[in-house]
Design a protein around this motif. Structure first.
Motif, PDB file in Angstrom:
ATOM      1  N   ASN A  38      -2.881  12.059 -13.466  1.00  0.00           N
ATOM      2  CA  ASN A  38      -1.502  12.135 -12.690  1.00  0.00           C
ATOM      3  C   ASN A  38      -0.972  11.397 -11.718  1.00  0.00           C
ATOM      4  O   ASN A  38      -2.085  10.998 -10.756  1.00  0.00           O
ATOM      5  N   THR A  39       0.091  10.703 -11.660  1.00  0.00           N
ATOM      6  CA  THR A  39       0.777  10.156 -10.503  1.00  0.00           C
ATOM      7  C   THR A  39       1.903  10.864 -10.119  1.00  0.00           C
ATOM      8  O   THR A  39       2.811  10.951 -11.321  1.00  0.00           O
ATOM      9  N   THR A  40       2.141  11.385  -9.011  1.00  0.00           N
ATOM     10  CA  THR A  40       3.162  11.776  -8.597  1.00  0.00           C
ATOM     11  C   THR A  40       3.824  11.214  -7.329  1.00  0.00           C
ATOM     12  O   THR A  40       3.329  10.774  -6.525  1.00  0.00           O
ATOM     13  N   ALA A  41       5.017  11.267  -7.464  1.00  0.00           N
ATOM     14  CA  ALA A  41       6.040  10.217  -6.293  1.00  0.00           C
ATOM     15  C   ALA A  41       6.902  11.392  -5.779  1.00  0.00           C
ATOM     16  O   ALA A  41       7.723  12.108  -6.718  1.00  0.00           O
ATOM     17  N   PHE A  42       7.191  11.257  -4.175  1.00  0.00           N
ATOM     18  CA  PHE A  42       7.958  12.316  -3.725  1.00  0.00           C
ATOM     19  C   PHE A  42       9.397  11.510  -3.045  1.00  0.00           C
ATOM     20  O   PHE A  42      10.306  11.788  -2.943  1.00  0.00           O
ATOM     21  N   TYR A  43       8.723  10.070  -2.755  1.00  0.00           N
ATOM     22  CA  TYR A  43       9.975   9.171  -1.888  1.00  0.00           C
ATOM     23  C   TYR A  43       9.488   7.902  -2.234  1.00  0.00           C
ATOM     24  O   TYR A  43       8.274   7.587  -2.135  1.00  0.00           O
ATOM     25  N   PRO A  44      10.278   6.991  -2.593  1.00  0.00           N
ATOM     26  CA  PRO A  44      11.896   7.224  -2.426  1.00  0.00           C
ATOM     27  C   PRO A  44      12.425   7.854  -3.703  1.00  0.00           C
ATOM     28  O   PRO A  44      13.535   8.027  -3.793  1.00  0.00           O
ATOM     29  N   LEU A  75       3.104   5.296 -11.600  1.00  0.00           N
ATOM     30  CA  LEU A  75       4.242   5.614 -10.956  1.00  0.00           C
ATOM     31  C   LEU A  75       4.410   5.262  -9.566  1.00  0.00           C
ATOM     32  O   LEU A  75       3.586   5.500  -8.930  1.00  0.00           O
ATOM     33  N   SER A  76       5.497   4.484  -9.062  1.00  0.00           N
ATOM     34  CA  SER A  76       5.726   4.003  -7.780  1.00  0.00           C
ATOM     35  C   SER A  76       4.603   3.424  -6.773  1.00  0.00           C
ATOM     36  O   SER A  76       4.165   3.625  -5.978  1.00  0.00           O
ATOM     37  N   GLY A  77       3.815   2.457  -8.075  1.00  0.00           N
ATOM     38  CA  GLY A  77       2.729   1.677  -7.219  1.00  0.00           C
ATOM     39  C   GLY A  77       1.292   2.615  -7.375  1.00  0.00           C
ATOM     40  O   GLY A  77       0.434   1.817  -6.998  1.00  0.00           O
ATOM     41  N   GLY A  78       1.453   3.868  -7.919  1.00  0.00           N
ATOM     42  CA  GLY A  78       0.265   4.475  -7.920  1.00  0.00           C
ATOM     43  C   GLY A  78      -0.376   4.449  -9.349  1.00  0.00           C
ATOM     44  O   GLY A  78       0.383   4.320 -10.285  1.00  0.00           O
ATOM     45  N   ALA A  96     -10.511   6.774 -11.801  1.00  0.00           N
ATOM     46  CA  ALA A  96     -10.411   6.237 -10.777  1.00  0.00           C
ATOM     47  C   ALA A  96      -8.868   6.153 -10.352  1.00  0.00           C
ATOM     48  O   ALA A  96      -7.760   6.449 -11.212  1.00  0.00           O
ATOM     49  N   SER A  97      -8.447   6.342  -9.103  1.00  0.00           N
ATOM     50  CA  SER A  97      -7.143   6.377  -8.533  1.00  0.00           C
ATOM     51  C   SER A  97      -6.717   5.368  -7.326  1.00  0.00           C
ATOM     52  O   SER A  97      -7.461   5.220  -6.768  1.00  0.00           O
ATOM     53  N   SER A  98      -5.211   5.186  -7.346  1.00  0.00           N
ATOM     54  CA  SER A  98      -5.090   4.484  -6.198  1.00  0.00           C
ATOM     55  C   SER A  98      -3.433   4.898  -5.697  1.00  0.00           C
ATOM     56  O   SER A  98      -2.783   5.211  -6.909  1.00  0.00           O
ATOM     57  N   PHE A  99      -3.063   4.507  -4.709  1.00  0.00           N
ATOM     58  CA  PHE A  99      -1.885   4.945  -4.359  1.00  0.00           C
ATOM     59  C   PHE A  99      -1.527   3.949  -2.847  1.00  0.00           C
ATOM     60  O   PHE A  99      -2.242   3.981  -2.149  1.00  0.00           O
ATOM     61  N   PRO A 100      -0.230   3.565  -2.873  1.00  0.00           N
ATOM     62  CA  PRO A 100       0.039   2.640  -1.618  1.00  0.00           C
ATOM     63  C   PRO A 100       0.033   3.759  -0.283  1.00  0.00           C
ATOM     64  O   PRO A 100       0.322   4.816  -0.319  1.00  0.00           O
ATOM     65  N   TYR A 101       0.039   2.872   0.769  1.00  0.00           N
ATOM     66  CA  TYR A 101       0.227   3.554   2.141  1.00  0.00           C
ATOM     67  C   TYR A 101       1.600   3.964   2.214  1.00  0.00           C
ATOM     68  O   TYR A 101       2.496   3.416   1.961  1.00  0.00           O
ATOM     69  N   ARG A 108       7.688   3.155   9.070  1.00  0.00           N
ATOM     70  CA  ARG A 108       9.002   3.742   8.596  1.00  0.00           C
ATOM     71  C   ARG A 108       8.385   3.899   7.125  1.00  0.00           C
ATOM     72  O   ARG A 108       7.684   3.202   6.673  1.00  0.00           O
ATOM     73  N   ARG A 109       8.761   5.025   6.472  1.00  0.00           N
ATOM     74  CA  ARG A 109       8.227   5.412   5.423  1.00  0.00           C
ATOM     75  C   ARG A 109       8.577   4.826   4.279  1.00  0.00           C
ATOM     76  O   ARG A 109      10.054   4.455   4.095  1.00  0.00           O
ATOM     77  N   VAL A 110       7.757   4.264   3.386  1.00  0.00           N
ATOM     78  CA  VAL A 110       8.307   3.399   2.195  1.00  0.00           C
ATOM     79  C   VAL A 110       7.965   4.210   0.847  1.00  0.00           C
ATOM     80  O   VAL A 110       8.754   4.074  -0.079  1.00  0.00           O
ATOM     81  N   VAL A 111       6.853   5.069   1.005  1.00  0.00           N
ATOM     82  CA  VAL A 111       6.696   5.836  -0.294  1.00  0.00           C
ATOM     83  C   VAL A 111       5.680   6.857   0.086  1.00  0.00           C
ATOM     84  O   VAL A 111       5.229   7.176   1.177  1.00  0.00           O
ATOM     85  N   GLN A 112       5.717   8.034  -0.932  1.00  0.00           N
ATOM     86  CA  GLN A 112       5.006   9.134  -0.652  1.00  0.00           C
ATOM     87  C   GLN A 112       4.706   9.788  -1.987  1.00  0.00           C
ATOM     88  O   GLN A 112       5.607   9.928  -2.789  1.00  0.00           O
ATOM     89  N   GLY A 113       3.531  10.032  -2.081  1.00  0.00           N
ATOM     90  CA  GLY A 113       2.995  10.668  -3.183  1.00  0.00           C
ATOM     91  C   GLY A 113       1.608  10.582  -3.436  1.00  0.00           C
ATOM     92  O   GLY A 113       0.954  10.479  -2.468  1.00  0.00           O
ATOM     93  N   TYR A 114       0.975  10.744  -4.597  1.00  0.00           N
ATOM     94  CA  TYR A 114      -0.445  10.696  -4.647  1.00  0.00           C
ATOM     95  C   TYR A 114      -0.756  10.500  -6.196  1.00  0.00           C
ATOM     96  O   TYR A 114       0.119  10.410  -7.057  1.00  0.00           O
ATOM     97  N   ALA A 115      -2.256  10.030  -6.519  1.00  0.00           N
ATOM     98  CA  ALA A 115      -2.527  10.009  -7.717  1.00  0.00           C
ATOM     99  C   ALA A 115      -3.998  10.603  -7.656  1.00  0.00           C
ATOM    100  O   ALA A 115      -4.733  10.483  -7.072  1.00  0.00           O
TER     101      ALA A 115
END
Length: 288
Positions: A38-44, A75-78, A96-101, A108-115
């Motif tokens: 699962n990869t979920t993005a909230f923003y942008p 998704l969204s870099g994750g 294994a999982s990864s997600f950007p800061y 300033r917020r660039v991305v929001q979510g999780y994997a």
């Protein structure tokens, strides 16, 4: 909320741990595995990339042959990646999982979510206590050698549950007449890898059951401070070998698999190599 989300896969894995050796009464053998990525993005953007892959072989001779499942989402870099290989007496899994800061150097917020990724695998088989020219009622015993080897990313847990990795396993040997059993639960967060031996006393003419379980998972959110990746690598396997007290006593299960087969050497496997090829290239960086 994020902490509850991070702990939910581990709670599910422990629930499976308790139930993995208790299939329906009509089942003589079973090989089962579930992969969740699962990869979920909230923003942008707001979107979800989620998949589930299942394997369920009931009273099927294919359970004695190596089965492979793999899946991933991005998704969204994750990225979330899961891999399973298993058969009767052998379980391997990696996640294994990864997600950007979340933010840039100015906050300033660039991305929001999780994997997150998780793998749950188990097998169950029943073995008739017979052979070696022994009469019914003769006392005998079986020893199961349980071999487990694997590793978690470091750190494997961050306060708040923003970065987690876990690996748990189990072996259970049971007399189906008296319901006497021996079992061991193993947790990578507290136990060292190794080989563990458990002995069960029984009698010729009875049936015993052998079951094993391996569950791994990894999760990272954009809030994680200690790393951008998490992984659980148990591609080195959980292996289960059955040794009778008397040579010639049956070790072949209802599935047709012979549990006297030696377990492969842990060092000969590197299951995570493919799954982590992309994720491993991401440099771990602390947020500015």
């Amino acid at each position: 909320m994020l902490l509850q989300h991070a702990l939910r896969p581990r709670a599910a894995a422990f629930a499976l741990l308790l139930a993995c050796s208790l299939p329906a009464a009509a089942i003589d053998s079973q090989l089962y595995a579930t992969l969740l990525v699962n990869t979920t993005a909230f923003y942008p953007v707001s979107d979800v990339a989620s998949r589930r892959t299942d394997l369920n072989l009931i009273d099927d001779p294919r359970a004695g042959q190596l089965q492979t499942l793999a899946d991933s989402t991005t998704l969204s870099g994750g990225t979330a990646t899961a891999h399973f290989e298993g058969r009767m007496g052998l379980l391997r899994a990696s996640a294994a999982s990864s997600f950007p800061y979340c933010c840039d150097a100015l906050g300033r917020r660039v991305v929001q979510g999780y994997a997150d990724a998780s793998v749950q695998g188990r097998f169950y088989d029943s073995i008739a206590v017979s052979g070696a020219g022994l009469a019914a009622g003769t006392p005998v015993s079986y020893t199961v050698n349980f071999s487990i080897d694997g590793a978690l990313s470091n750190p494997s847990f961050e306060m708040g549950g923003f970065l987690t990795a876990y690996g748990i396993a189990e072996v259970r040997l049971r007399d189906m007449s008296s319901f006497a059993e021996v079992n061991k639960s193993w947790d990578a967060s507290r136990d060292a890898p190794g080989v563990f031996s458990l002995r069960l006393d029984t009698f010729v003419g009875r049936t015993i059951s052998l079951s094993g379980m391996l569950a791994v998972g990894a999760s990272v959110s954009d809030y994680a401070q200690l790393g951008r990746t998490a992984w659980a690598d148990f591609g080195h396997s959980a292996g289960y070998q059955l040794v009778p007290s008397v040579t010639g006593l049956n070790t072949v299960g209802a599935s047709g698999y012979d549990f006297a087969t030696p377990v492969p050497e842990p060092g000969s496997w590197a299951l995570m190599a493919v799954g982590l090829l992309g994720i491993g290239m991401l440099r771990r960086r602390r947020p500015s």
